[in-house]
Design an enzyme around this catalytic site. Structure first.
Site, short mmCIF file in Angstrom:
data_model
loop_
_atom_site.label_atom_id
_atom_site.label_comp_id
_atom_site.label_asym_id
_atom_site.label_seq_id
_atom_site.Cartn_x
_atom_site.Cartn_y
_atom_site.Cartn_z
CG ASP A 115 16.86 67.54 -10.00
OD1 ASP A 115 17.21 68.74 -9.97
OD2 ASP A 115 16.47 66.96 -11.03
CG ASP A 163 8.80 68.46 4.04
OD1 ASP A 163 9.06 69.47 3.37
OD2 ASP A 163 9.46 68.10 5.04
#
Length: 254
Positions: free
Chosen positions: A145, A126
């Site tokens: 991104d 994460d």
């Protein structure tokens, strides 16, 4: 290449399945999708390190602000276009790529992403917890991104997230963000980015050839880098990559 011809849309629509990533090959072009409406990544099989999609070319503009990064953190692997480009063309850089989607990671070899080594590390994690674990000032460039089937996750455009990014960036480190084309997500990203980095150290650009948007922020709190110098760099990036400077417009006044 036009990624959205009626024929391509129909073919990719047939492959779409509940927001899971899939690959579509069309001649020399391999693309990654979550649905038929958006191309997440594109690669020429004959030139796998080439930046094909214009926004990826624009994101390489961070080199105008930080030409010799030692540590690049990428959030979101996708088809690995930016990772492959930086790995090949910035030999001084150590590259860490964080990807939370195991299905995307499973396609790594199909997009010819090099194996992990001393310079490249791709981790399944994460992004929030990964950044929180990094030392203050340990990153030169963050390339954000990170997308899922719904666009940019809210956690990646929050004030806390940008505060954490600023903390791990070294002095004059750069955060460059792909904001996509969803207006609400763009406004949220820009608002929080300006709040954390300051309006004159945070710029919002639109690609002239499509509806993609990117943001660039510089961690420059002291007087060692003047606003005028940063403004010049922002305008140079806009000119080099055919970008429209959306905000702050007054950077262009003089």
């Amino acid at each position: 290449m036009d990624f959205f011809t009626p024929e391509r849309i129909e073919k990719t629509k047939a492959l779409a399945r509940d927001g899971k990533p899939f690959i579509f090959d069309d001649g020399d072009m391999r693309t990654l999708h979550f649905n038929e409406q958006v191309v997440q990544s594109a690669m020429r099989l004959s030139a796998p390190d080439e930046l094909v999609i214009p926004y990826t070319q624009a994101m390489a503009g961070f080199l105008s602000l930080h030409p010799l990064p030692q540590h690049i953190l990428m959030i979101g692997l996708g088809g690995g276009s930016l990772a492959k480009y930086c790995y090949r063309y910035i030999p001084s850089a150590r590259i860490t790529v964080v990807e939370s989607n195991a299905d995307v990671l499973s396609m790594r070899d199909q997009f010819m992403v090099p194996p992990d080594d001393a310079r490249l590390r791709v981790v399944h994690a994460d992004a929030i917890s990964c950044i929180e674990s990094l030392a203050v000032g340990s990153v030169d460039v963050i390339m954000l991104d990170g997308f899922d089937a719904s666009g940019t996750p809210p956690t990646l455009r929050s004030s806390d997230f940008f505060m954490n990014c600023k903390a791990v960036l070294d002095d004059r480190g750069v955060l460059i963000t792909n904001m996509g084309d969803q207006h609400a997500h763009i406004v949220g990203t820009v608002t929080q980015g300006q709040r954390v980095f300051g309006a004159f150290h945070h710029w919002w650009f639109k690609l002239a050839m499509d509806n993609s948007h990117i943001a660039i922020a510089v961690n420059a709190d002291d007087d060692a880098v003047s606003d005028a110098r940063l403004r010049t760099a922002a305008l140079n990036i806009a000119e080099q990559f055919s970008l429209e400077l959306v905000y702050p417009k007054n950077l262009m006044q003089e």
